[in-house]
Design an enzyme around this catalytic site. Structure first.
Site, PDB file in Angstrom:
ATOM      1  N   GLY A   1      27.001  38.077  42.584  1.00 48.44           N
ATOM      2  CA  GLY A   1      28.056  38.496  41.526  1.00 48.44           C
ATOM      3  C   GLY A   1      28.788  38.156  42.328  1.00 48.44           C
ATOM      4  O   GLY A   1      28.971  38.291  43.031  1.00 48.44           O
TER       5      GLY A   1
ATOM      6  N   GLY B   1      31.927  37.869  40.751  1.00 47.51           N
ATOM      7  CA  GLY B   1      33.150  37.651  39.707  1.00 47.51           C
ATOM      8  C   GLY B   1      34.600  38.165  41.087  1.00 47.51           C
ATOM      9  O   GLY B   1      34.292  36.945  42.101  1.00 47.51           O
TER      10      GLY B   1
ATOM     11  N   ALA C   1      35.172  39.997  42.230  1.00 48.96           N
ATOM     12  CA  ALA C   1      35.005  40.621  43.873  1.00 48.96           C
ATOM     13  C   ALA C   1      33.931  40.565  44.556  1.00 48.96           C
ATOM     14  O   ALA C   1      34.544  40.028  45.721  1.00 48.96           O
ATOM     15  CB  ALA C   1      34.505  42.635  43.572  1.00 48.96           C
TER      16      ALA C   1
ATOM     17  N   HIS D   1      39.188  49.567  24.399  1.00 47.41           N
ATOM     18  CA  HIS D   1      40.880  49.214  24.218  1.00 47.41           C
ATOM     19  C   HIS D   1      41.276  49.348  22.927  1.00 47.41           C
ATOM     20  O   HIS D   1      40.021  48.940  22.360  1.00 47.41           O
ATOM     21  CB  HIS D   1      40.235  47.802  24.932  1.00 47.41           C
ATOM     22  CG  HIS D   1      41.829  46.649  25.726  1.00 47.41           C
ATOM     23  ND1 HIS D   1      42.566  46.479  24.431  1.00 47.41           N
ATOM     24  CD2 HIS D   1      42.409  46.748  26.571  1.00 47.41           C
ATOM     25  CE1 HIS D   1      43.134  46.066  24.911  1.00 47.41           C
ATOM     26  NE2 HIS D   1      43.140  45.419  25.743  1.00 47.41           N
TER      27      HIS D   1
ATOM     28  N   ARG E   1      45.963  53.425  27.253  1.00 45.95           N
ATOM     29  CA  ARG E   1      44.733  52.949  25.987  1.00 45.95           C
ATOM     30  C   ARG E   1      44.169  54.117  26.022  1.00 45.95           C
ATOM     31  O   ARG E   1      43.608  53.644  24.263  1.00 45.95           O
ATOM     32  CB  ARG E   1      44.056  52.230  27.342  1.00 45.95           C
ATOM     33  CG  ARG E   1      44.408  50.554  28.072  1.00 45.95           C
ATOM     34  CD  ARG E   1      43.210  50.178  28.933  1.00 45.95           C
ATOM     35  NE  ARG E   1      44.487  48.597  28.618  1.00 45.95           N
ATOM     36  CZ  ARG E   1      43.714  47.316  29.651  1.00 45.95           C
ATOM     37  NH1 ARG E   1      42.245  47.913  30.270  1.00 45.95           N
ATOM     38  NH2 ARG E   1      44.336  46.774  30.264  1.00 45.95           N
TER      39      ARG E   1
ATOM     40  N   GLU F   1      34.139  46.691  39.477  1.00 44.20           N
ATOM     41  CA  GLU F   1      33.780  46.742  38.835  1.00 44.20           C
ATOM     42  C   GLU F   1      32.303  48.545  38.429  1.00 44.20           C
ATOM     43  O   GLU F   1      31.798  49.193  37.276  1.00 44.20           O
ATOM     44  CB  GLU F   1      33.965  47.097  37.504  1.00 44.20           C
ATOM     45  CG  GLU F   1      33.866  47.145  35.953  1.00 44.20           C
ATOM     46  CD  GLU F   1      34.029  47.352  34.449  1.00 44.20           C
ATOM     47  OE1 GLU F   1      34.381  45.088  34.081  1.00 44.20           O
ATOM     48  OE2 GLU F   1      33.577  47.146  33.348  1.00 44.20           O
TER      49      GLU F   1
ATOM     50  N   ARG G   1      41.177  53.431  33.559  1.00 46.36           N
ATOM     51  CA  ARG G   1      41.945  52.895  34.354  1.00 46.36           C
ATOM     52  C   ARG G   1      43.088  52.132  33.980  1.00 46.36           C
ATOM     53  O   ARG G   1      43.628  51.573  32.288  1.00 46.36           O
ATOM     54  CB  ARG G   1      41.451  52.045  34.236  1.00 46.36           C
ATOM     55  CG  ARG G   1      41.789  50.348  35.331  1.00 46.36           C
ATOM     56  CD  ARG G   1      40.541  49.644  35.579  1.00 46.36           C
ATOM     57  NE  ARG G   1      40.034  48.479  34.363  1.00 46.36           N
ATOM     58  CZ  ARG G   1      40.804  47.603  33.275  1.00 46.36           C
ATOM     59  NH1 ARG G   1      42.403  47.465  33.606  1.00 46.36           N
ATOM     60  NH2 ARG G   1      40.720  46.875  32.496  1.00 46.36           N
TER      61      ARG G   1
END
Lengths: 637, 251, 221
Positions: free
Chosen positions: A40, A42, A44, A266, A330, A425, A435
């Protein structure tokens, strides 16, 4: 399975510093002898890969996109939180920590959330040094805004493209290390399995997405930073390629999966417009700072919004939550939208939508100010819907957005498999059951820049890691299993496309394991999902071959994993009979319809352990203990 | 509405490609262009044919994955819009649409509409960053940056790396992409120490990759989904001349 | 690598060379026009200007000629190699490509440039050496006579006037793009605006067209 969270002893504020002192260090001269795989790229993954290589480790980084710059972190719009207190409005590390814990409905691990708040300040500094063009005031200082229900202005932002700019910062740091030959990058390469040797994570098996070749890579530690699994719902705000394959295959190799039912919906997304729809577009939450949410008071009122007089409108958020109004968290805001639509008061053709109205804000501030604040969002909305939000209220509806659940990790971010780490995530640890807005970017970068670089050294320095190579039978066997699975997918040659099955799974998940859940629905989903999975393996049609770029095959592999993960989510939701954060069980609510926690029975992390293809997974519990705060019922009234 | 598509099909980099025609039936005006292609692909799969390969991911115009020539225009007819955000209401019933991949020597075709844009990554590797390791950064407010500098930097930093600038340029030049990164970092104090090294390295790499030169056609700016101004190319040229002059005076 | 070599090898370096040599060319053209327009004042004005250049100003003339020839060679060499590079940058063209912003002038720079090169050669043979001078006899030093005689031939006048249209187009894009290549303009919200280069193109086109047109219409001679 033993779940040792390895939370350091001592006062909350000193745990991380003490831990950094206590953990073992790798001799600088030896670091280059250790290899780390990062899956990954992203926030992170890229930050971890860059930082680990800066420290001297030999790093290989993998992503399925054509460039690490395209990871889905790029799509985050709103901002990143940090407890800088630049605005002198009473923010502090403790306040950010407390907000995170409370926002997560006291289902996160106290020590992890606190560390996250501590590290938030370093992240901003690091990103500024990299040249991330954060918004500035005229005096040259960093600008802040309040975001997603926070009572302080602690969100840093770069227009509506904060995720993009932070990712480009991390990507550029990564490219800098690639240029030096210290990171080897494998784009268009997808991890398909984890390889274990002597009970440790020792490598991965990947598919080169251009040639189709199955390859193995060995390392001393494996870091998964592969994002969340919202695409189990088919329609979500995630990118089309986002998938759970890496973490799911790790789960099947023995890593516990924690709190899979915690999925955030969301509240401000553009509603679905038709069956062909491939994804849902998020409209930044910052819109709620000036927009007012309403629906008609009367059921089935089909008049155009501007013809409905104020007296016949129900500004339901302001009515129900006078203190927070349109700015509630949210989960609460999303659920409120679902409720009014379930009552038949939803707007738009499908009736699954509510208005987000800027008319009052335009009257108060002028169209100019609104353009400055939200111009690009308004344009985007108009491009998609062909409606002008300056004149007609926006229509919004909740959509799956983020998954708080993920691989169980200890304080070091190590999963239950020694040598396997999960970041961002992909892990479960910091956000509890819900979150806060602008905290995902914060967590991804905290994990990658500032946590894993320390904690991985502790594991490597403790020794006992034998030399391995990809010719060992563990690698060869896994490659064979992958090849068999692939040829199975290609040989079914049935009637149904992968997307049609995925869409059907999405409907099941959304209907029974979405914004609100109940026992009967979840049990129904537990019947439907295995049926659909059987159908997939009997009747799916995956065209093409395994020796080419084959996007249908890529999707098929991912959906086959979603079909298993979806079932685990439902099991977890069924087990947790309390409501908490984003997980709303209809059986557990207050008299006025708010989520009701059950701390006595559910103040734990549900860590599920794979028990084989034909056995129910095993539930392990990590009790959540709170030393510094006392649990309160959330109240946003 | 019903449309006729003429799509570039090429099984792999080694094969020769050709245009093939497909019917897209019952297209809703609310569909995005890529959703229209999804529907065509579903039908192709059901009919036992190979679906059209195209890069895409976020579908909200920010990841830069998607990109194709739509009727001879990069990302299609709507200005400041990536293909994923282009909606079918831009077309009308009976339209014929030619769909081709980005074409440039530096972007070899992998399959159908999918091209290899790794040249962009290699350009960034030659200096599109600030050489700062993690840790030891000063407080974010220790580096004061005026609002207009920050805004200018952000304008250039908005680049999504989609490659439309190269695709639209008659010379297949990557000047807009390279200039955007040079301008983003060049406008900020953090970018100053490496400014000369950056521009010389990135320009050299751009040439090594086989992109063409900038003739100021202005097509790139028009094609850019983020509306990056060709002023960034001017900035790149200025930095390049200054850096070259300083380099030769140090020789 | 030597910095000069590196500069020339880079696409930007060669564009800079093109821009600088192009601007030298524009300067020359403006001076040339001033000289030409003396034809409207009669034979004495223009011939005495010519006599000055070939007499007392000869060193100046030769210096200018050397600069112009070097500039032209560099301009053409850079254009040629950049064109080759651009063609190589897109070996397989599009089936369909619709220009969105580029001007006709910008797209005609290369062919227009070749045409102008042909014109320059013809023009030197025509008026400087007198090697090819249809319509009468070339008289060394009598510029007025040569001009009037030459442009009485209608197709010569037309050839000149058509060439000047291409020169105008070339300058319309060239002046603007040179300024941008050299980064001597400020940032602009409308960077595609061409006002100054329109002015230059019109002045040069009109300036050079007036003389053949004047002869043809009988204003001169």
């Amino acid at each position: 399975m033993e779940l040792n969270s390895k939370i350091p002893p001592g006062p909350l504020a000193e745990k991380w510093d003490q831990h950094k002192f206590d953990i073992k260090l790798v001799n600088p001269a030896n670091k280059r002898k250790y290899s780390v795989i990062v899956v990954g790229s992203g926030l992170a993954g890229a930050s971890a890969a860059a930082t680990l290589s800066e420290l001297g480790y030999a790093v290989k980084c993998f992503c399925f996109q054509d460039s690490p710059r395209r990871a889905h972190s790029i799509a985050a719009q709103g901002g990143i939180n940090a407890a800088k207190n630049y605005q002198n409005d009473g923010d502090s590390v403790f306040r950010l920590f407390y907000d995170t814990l409370k926002g997560g409905d006291f289902r996160s691990r106290e020590a992890n959330s606190y560390r996250l708040a501590q590290l938030s300040v370093n992240i901003i500094d690091q990103c500024v040094a990299q040249g991330v063009p954060f918004a500035r005031e005229y005096g040259g200082h960093l600008a802040n805004r309040s975001f997603g229900g926070a009572q302080v202005s602690r969100t840093f932002y770069a227009r509506g493209q904060t995720g993009q700019q932070l990712l480009l910062g991390a990507y550029q740091a990564l490219e800098k290390q690639i240029a030096k030959g210290l990171v080897t990058m494998y784009p268009r390469t997808e991890m398909l399995d984890l390889v274990m040797i002597d009970g440790r994570a020792r490598g991965i098996v990947v598919r080169n997405l251009i040639t189709g070749k199955i390859e193995s890579h060995a390392a001393d530690a494996v870091v998964l930073a592969t994002g969340g699994y919202s695409n189990v719902f088919y329609l979500s705000t995630n990118a089309r390629g986002c998938n759970a394959t890496a973490i799911w295959r790790a789960y099947k190799r023995g890593a516990a999966f924690a709190n899979p039912c915690y999925t955030q919906i969301h509240p401000t997304c553009i509603p679905v417009s038709g069956d062909y729809q491939s994804k849902l577009t998020l409209m930044s939450e910052s819109l709620r700072n000036d927009g007012r949410v309403w629906v008609p008071k009367a059921k089935g009122d089909k008049r155009p919004p501007n013809e409905i007089p104020p007296a016949e409108r129900d500004y339901y958020l302001e009515r129900k939550y006078p203190a927070f109004g349109n700015l509630g968290p949210r989960d609460i805001t999303s659920r409120a939208a679902k409720e009014v639509c379930d009552e038949g008061r939803g707007v738009g053709e499908t009736g699954r939508g509510v208005y987000l109205d800027f008319a009052d804000a335009i009257k108060r501030l002028g169209a100019q100010t609104i353009t400055e604040r939200y111009g690009n969002l308004f344009e985007m909305y108009e491009r998609i819907t062909d409606e002008n939000p300056y004149k007609v209220p926006m229509r919004i509806y909740p959509a799956p957005h983020y998954t708080m659940g993920g691989l169980w990790v200890d304080y070091n971010l190590m999963t239950t498999i020694p040598g396997l780490y999960a970041l961002g995530e992909a892990n479960f640890s910091d956000h509890g059951a819900n979150r806060l807005g602008a905290s995902a970017l914060m967590q991804g970068l905290a994990d990658g820049y500032f946590v894993i670089p320390y904690t991985i050294g502790d594991y490597l320095a403790r020794g006992g890691i034998n030399a391995v190579n990809t010719d060992m039978p563990e690698f060869r066997n896994t490659e064979r299993e992958i090849a068999e699975r692939t040829s199975k997918l290609l040989s079914i040659d049935g009637k149904r496309t992968v997307d049609s099955i995925h869409r059907e799974l999405g409907h099941i998940m959304w209907d029974y394991c979405g914004m609100s859940r109940n026992d009967a629905g979840l049990r129904k989903a537990l019947e439907l999902i295995p049926q659909l999975r059987d159908e997939f393996w009997k009747d799916v049609n995956v065209p093409g071959s395994d020796a080419e770029l084959n996007q249908a095959l890529e999707k098929a592999g991912r959906v086959s994993d979603f079909l298993e993960l979806g079932e685990l989510m439902v099991r977890d939701a069924l087990n947790r009979t309390e409501s908490c954060g984003a997980h709303f069980r209809e059986e557990s609510q207050t008299p006025d319809g708010e989520a009701l926690r059950d701390d006595e029975h559910f103040a734990y992390v549900a860590a599920w352990e794979y028990a084989g293809a034909n056995a129910a997974p095993i539930l392990n519990k990590e009790p959540l203990e709170f030393e510094s705060i006392h649990l309160s019922q959330r109240n946003y009234k | 509405m019903n449309l006729k598509l003429h799509v570039w099909r090429q099984p792999s980099a080694k094969d020769t490609g050709r245009i093939e025609s497909y019917e897209a039936r019952d297209v809703s005006p609310d569909m995005s262009f890529l959703e229209m292609l999804d529907v065509v692909n579903e039908e192709l799969i059901v009919a036992g044919k190979r679906p059209i390969a195209f890069d895409h991911d976020c579908r909200e115009g920010i990841c830069g994955s998607c990109g194709m020539m739509i009727n001879g225009v990069a990302h299609g007819p709507q200005k400041a819009t990536a293909a994923c955000q282009l909606h079918m209401r831009t077309f009308k019933d009976g339209d014929e649409i030619v769909i081709e991949p980005w074409r440039a020597r530096a972007f070899p075709i992998i399959k159908d509409l999918v091209v290899d844009r790794s040249a962009f990554d290699r350009i960034i590797q030659r200096g599109g960053y600030v050489s700062v390791n993690t840790g030891g950064a000063p407080d974010g407010n220790d580096i004061l940056i005026g609002k207009s500098s920050a805004d200018h930097a952000m304008d250039a930093a908005a680049c999504i790396g989609c490659g439309a600038c190269v695709a639209a340029c008659p010379n297949a030049s990557s000047s807009l992409f390279t200039g955007a990164k040079i301008t983003h970092l060049g406008k900020l104090p953090q970018g100053q120490p490496e400014r000369d090294r950056r521009v010389i390295g990135m320009v050299e790499q751009m040439d090594i990759e086989g992109f063409g030169n900038c003739s100021w056609f202005g097509e790139c700016q028009e094609a850019c989904p983020k509306e990056i101004s060709i002023d960034v190319i001017k900035q790149m040229n200025r930095d390049y001349v200054a850096a070259s002059a300083r380099a030769s005076s140090n020789e | 690598m030597n910095q000069v070599t590196r500069f020339w090898r880079s696409t930007i370096g060669r564009k800079i060379v093109m821009a600088v040599t192009g601007i030298i060319g524009i300067g020359f053209l403006l001076a040339h026009i001033t000289g030409n327009l003396l034809a409207f004042k009669g034979p004495d004005a223009i011939n005495s200007y010519s006599h000055f250049l070939h007499g007392p100003g000869a060193e100046l003339l030769w210096a200018a000629r050397v600069v112009l020839i070097v500039a032209l060679i560099l301009h053409v060499a850079a254009a040629y190699s950049l064109t080759q590079q651009s063609h190589a940058a897109r070996p397989d063209g599009y089936t369909k490509r619709v220009p969105q912003a580029s001007t006709l002038a910008s797209r005609f720079m290369r062919w227009g440039g070749v045409l102008l090169l042909v014109f320059i050669v013809y023009h030197i043979l025509h008026f400087t050496t007198g090697t090819f001078h249809p319509g009468g006899e070339y008289v060394e030093g009598d510029v007025y006579h040569n001009v009037v005689q030459a442009f009485h031939v209608w197709w010569v006048a037309v050839f000149y006037m058509v060439s000047m249209v291409f020169l105008g187009l070339h300058l319309y894009h060239g002046a603007w793009s040179s300024a941008r290549t050299l980064s001597i303009t400020g940032d602009s919200p409308h960077p595609l605006k061409h006002q100054l280069s329109v002015a230059i193109a019109v002045v040069v086109w009109l300036g050079f067209t007036l003389v053949p047109l004047g002869v043809l219409l009988g204003w001169i001679g």
